[in-house]
Design a protein around this motif. Sequence first.
Motif, PDB file in Angstrom:
ATOM      1  N   LEU A 190       0.847  -1.196   0.000  1.00 25.72           N
ATOM      2  CA  LEU A 190       0.000   0.000   0.000  1.00 25.72           C
ATOM      3  C   LEU A 190       0.888   1.254   0.000  1.00 25.72           C
ATOM      4  CD1 LEU A 190      -2.856   1.197   0.091  1.00 25.72           C
ATOM      5  CD2 LEU A 190      -2.731   1.107   2.595  1.00 25.72           C
ATOM      6  N   SER A 191       1.971   1.218   0.756  1.00 25.90           N
ATOM      7  CA  SER A 191       2.915   2.341   0.774  1.00 25.90           C
ATOM      8  C   SER A 191       3.547   2.553  -0.600  1.00 25.90           C
ATOM      9  CB  SER A 191       4.025   2.084   1.797  1.00 25.90           C
ATOM     10  OG  SER A 191       3.639   2.558   3.054  1.00 25.90           O
ATOM     11  N   LEU A 192       3.928   1.464  -1.232  1.00 26.18           N
ATOM     12  CA  LEU A 192       4.531   1.578  -2.568  1.00 26.18           C
ATOM     13  C   LEU A 192       3.518   2.157  -3.559  1.00 26.18           C
ATOM     14  CD1 LEU A 192       6.456  -1.836  -2.721  1.00 26.18           C
ATOM     15  CD2 LEU A 192       7.518   0.432  -2.653  1.00 26.18           C
ATOM     16  N   ALA A 193       2.267   1.713  -3.425  1.00 26.45           N
ATOM     17  CA  ALA A 193       1.224   2.194  -4.343  1.00 26.45           C
ATOM     18  C   ALA A 193       0.960   3.688  -4.128  1.00 26.45           C
ATOM     19  CB  ALA A 193      -0.062   1.390  -4.136  1.00 26.45           C
ATOM     20  N   ARG A 194       0.900   4.110  -2.856  1.00 26.10           N
ATOM     21  CA  ARG A 194       0.601   5.517  -2.535  1.00 26.10           C
ATOM     22  C   ARG A 194       1.814   6.423  -2.624  1.00 26.10           C
ATOM     23  NH1 ARG A 194      -3.053   5.500   2.893  1.00 26.10           N
ATOM     24  NH2 ARG A 194      -4.867   4.501   1.929  1.00 26.10           N
ATOM     25  N   LYS A 252      -5.481  -8.201   4.179  1.00 27.42           N
ATOM     26  CA  LYS A 252      -5.334  -7.434   5.420  1.00 27.42           C
ATOM     27  C   LYS A 252      -5.763  -5.977   5.200  1.00 27.42           C
ATOM     28  CE  LYS A 252      -3.700 -10.908   7.486  1.00 27.42           C
ATOM     29  NZ  LYS A 252      -4.485 -11.669   6.490  1.00 27.42           N
ATOM     30  N   LEU A 253      -5.899  -5.581   3.952  1.00 28.01           N
ATOM     31  CA  LEU A 253      -6.248  -4.189   3.643  1.00 28.01           C
ATOM     32  C   LEU A 253      -7.762  -4.021   3.570  1.00 28.01           C
ATOM     33  CD1 LEU A 253      -3.687  -3.519   0.743  1.00 28.01           C
ATOM     34  CD2 LEU A 253      -3.374  -3.118   3.194  1.00 28.01           C
ATOM     35  N   SER A 254      -8.217  -2.793   3.734  1.00 29.37           N
ATOM     36  CA  SER A 254      -9.648  -2.531   3.536  1.00 29.37           C
ATOM     37  C   SER A 254      -9.937  -2.604   2.036  1.00 29.37           C
ATOM     38  CB  SER A 254      -9.996  -1.138   4.052  1.00 29.37           C
ATOM     39  OG  SER A 254      -9.430  -0.166   3.184  1.00 29.37           O
ATOM     40  N   GLU A 255     -11.220  -2.670   1.698  1.00 31.53           N
ATOM     41  CA  GLU A 255     -11.613  -2.778   0.294  1.00 31.53           C
ATOM     42  C   GLU A 255     -11.031  -1.626  -0.535  1.00 31.53           C
ATOM     43  OE1 GLU A 255     -13.072  -5.352  -1.124  1.00 31.53           O
ATOM     44  OE2 GLU A 255     -12.962  -4.329  -3.061  1.00 31.53           O
ATOM     45  N   GLU A 256     -11.095  -0.402   0.010  1.00 31.73           N
ATOM     46  CA  GLU A 256     -10.579   0.772  -0.740  1.00 31.73           C
ATOM     47  C   GLU A 256      -9.068   0.691  -0.903  1.00 31.73           C
ATOM     48  OE1 GLU A 256     -12.581   1.940   2.357  1.00 31.73           O
ATOM     49  OE2 GLU A 256     -14.008   0.972   1.021  1.00 31.73           O
ATOM     50  N   GLU A 257      -8.401   0.278   0.184  1.00 32.83           N
ATOM     51  CA  GLU A 257      -6.932   0.171   0.118  1.00 32.83           C
ATOM     52  C   GLU A 257      -6.516  -0.888  -0.906  1.00 32.83           C
ATOM     53  OE1 GLU A 257      -5.936   1.379   4.776  1.00 32.83           O
ATOM     54  OE2 GLU A 257      -6.270  -0.711   4.239  1.00 32.83           O
ATOM     55  N   MET A 258      -7.252  -1.998  -0.894  1.00 32.67           N
ATOM     56  CA  MET A 258      -6.972  -3.071  -1.842  1.00 32.67           C
ATOM     57  C   MET A 258      -7.117  -2.558  -3.282  1.00 32.67           C
ATOM     58  SD  MET A 258      -8.866  -6.779  -1.924  1.00 32.67           S
ATOM     59  CE  MET A 258      -8.601  -7.301  -0.262  1.00 32.67           C
ATOM     60  N   GLN A 259      -8.176  -1.776  -3.511  1.00 38.32           N
ATOM     61  CA  GLN A 259      -8.399  -1.225  -4.855  1.00 38.32           C
ATOM     62  C   GLN A 259      -7.258  -0.291  -5.260  1.00 38.32           C
ATOM     63  OE1 GLN A 259     -10.424  -2.428  -6.979  1.00 38.32           O
ATOM     64  NE2 GLN A 259     -11.453  -3.718  -5.461  1.00 38.32           N
ATOM     65  N   GLU A 260      -6.732   0.459  -4.297  1.00 42.34           N
ATOM     66  CA  GLU A 260      -5.593   1.338  -4.604  1.00 42.34           C
ATOM     67  C   GLU A 260      -4.398   0.529  -5.088  1.00 42.34           C
ATOM     68  OE1 GLU A 260      -4.188   4.488  -1.818  1.00 42.34           O
ATOM     69  OE2 GLU A 260      -6.026   4.030  -0.732  1.00 42.34           O
ATOM     70  N   ARG A 293      -8.911 -10.937  -4.330  1.00 41.17           N
ATOM     71  CA  ARG A 293      -8.184 -10.383  -3.195  1.00 41.17           C
ATOM     72  C   ARG A 293      -6.675 -10.342  -3.431  1.00 41.17           C
ATOM     73  NH1 ARG A 293      -8.637 -16.188  -0.805  1.00 41.17           N
ATOM     74  NH2 ARG A 293      -6.699 -16.960  -1.672  1.00 41.17           N
ATOM     75  N   GLY A 294      -6.221 -10.818  -4.589  1.00 40.98           N
ATOM     76  CA  GLY A 294      -4.774 -10.946  -4.757  1.00 40.98           C
ATOM     77  C   GLY A 294      -4.269 -10.576  -6.139  1.00 40.98           C
ATOM     78  N   ILE A 295      -2.935 -10.532  -6.219  1.00 42.04           N
ATOM     79  CA  ILE A 295      -2.264 -10.177  -7.468  1.00 42.04           C
ATOM     80  C   ILE A 295      -1.344 -11.323  -7.858  1.00 42.04           C
ATOM     81  CG2 ILE A 295      -0.603  -8.590  -8.521  1.00 42.04           C
ATOM     82  CD1 ILE A 295      -1.665  -6.381  -6.721  1.00 42.04           C
TER      83      ILE A 295
END
Length: 543
Positions: free
Chosen positions: A274-278, A314-322, A338-340
């Motif tokens: 999530l940090s890498l994405a943001r 482990k992420l929320s739905e919005e975080e996962m979408q990010e 839920r995965g990549i």
Amino acid sequence: MNKYWYKNAVIYCLDVETFKDSNGDGIGDFEGLKNALTYLSSLGVTCLWLMPFFDTPNEDDGYDVRNYYELDTRLGDLGNFTELLDAAEEVGIRILIDLAVNHTSEKHFWFQEARKSKKSKYRDFYIWQDEKPEDDGENMMSEGGSGGSNWKYDRKAKAWYYHTFFPHQPDLNISNKAVQKEIFRIMHFWLKLGVSGFRMDAAPHMFTEKGQVDFGEDPHEIFRNFREFVETQKRDAILLAEVDLEPEKYQKFFGDEDQMHMLFNFYVNNYLFLSLARQEATPIAKALKEMPQPQEKEQMAIFIRNHDELNLDKLSEEEMQEVFEAFAPDENMQIFGRGIRRRAASMLNNDRKRIELTYSLLFTLPGTPVLRYGEEIGMGEDLSMEGRDSVRTVMQWSSGKNGGFSGADKKDLIKNIVSTGDFSYKKINVQDQHREKDSLLNWMASAIRFRKEFPEFGWGSYEVLDTGDKRVLAHCRKSDKGMALAFHNFSGEEVTVKTDLEDPADIEDIFGDDTYENFDPKTQKVKLNSYGYRWLHKRKKYI
Ligand code: MG
């Protein structure tokens, strides 16, 4: 003998069948791996985690075991395996093996016997129900991660049996003492052969509620028994568990330093992406703060990608979408909702700066780093392959035939080799990267060298430092060995942050993306290039 060897190990995970083929049948084997040990040792690896290599019908990449005492004959025999153990010992590499005992293959002798009769001594090795069970579970393997039954009717047994994963993998009834005894026998056998421990597959699933099974008041007793047994057989052997849960539950699996030695850190892994994405350090900083401080004998295992999908649950739905949006924008790159199903280098668009940032985190975050084969050269995936197989392509050794993996005809290869695009073996392989001074492979070897030279990164208590800049993660680890500090800039902008260390004298830069001016204790300013990272260190005598 160093009992705590795992705290400063560099673990390398591989599947024998996709690593190196020695006999030209298109399937990697023990002999091929043995020949590659000098490569792994020169990279700095100190421990291998081998994915399952037992006799198997292979309907779940070897996690469906038919016989725990026999090898998958395509990979070699027990003679080859012991030769591998000896050769590994010679170059200072330990071997952990994957122990999947949450379930067996339906073709395992125990299950075949169990289904024959209610009177079979193996009947209670599995979990049965005569009546059609109400669907009370969430089947892990179904699309979307929910729905689908955990029970399957067996006509021969005239009863329903429980399976956490695929229907061809009936769950063992771990509460049954006879099953525990069989698991001890299996562990005993492999420890005697010379392995250094086990990666416990699907650990939390072993005693989640399943049908009428009664695990008693303290199901973790089973893991305490495992730990005691393993340490009695071999003092420095370890248990490394897959515990894909929230951090507050980790302590339950460490116990009072009497259950698992190591746990994979799935939680920090999710927030790292999530940090890498943001391009912001805030999510990973928060996740690290939520982690329990490790006790002396405990260690988290840090990883970037593993052999499965990058499970973002482990992420929320919005975080996962990010994260999806940044790293898996096409539906074909996603799996189970839920995965990549991609490797890290391709998610990061083969951007060397961001790849280095990511792997610098692997080597500095609190824990023991676990690399997966091919990560050291930045391998990509093959999305034309089904499901998780996209990230299980064969190792890319050279730009020659089949990437140097095997002399077989391409059609006979066990898994595809990535042969087109930026991640083709013609562009990304070990041989070329050996020769290029600035290659990712050589970068990885130096990062590992520094990680080993400064074991502070693997020991003691850790702290996330406040830099006042959400783009930068600053963390430090202190122990009787010294203090290690690391700074990571998640953004594409150059930044300078300021620390507020109580005793900032004698802190030295040891590794980074650039040669920065040495840390100045007066200003405590730390400059970082875009996606830059710096490792710093303070010797014990100053603490
Ligand atoms: Mg072979």
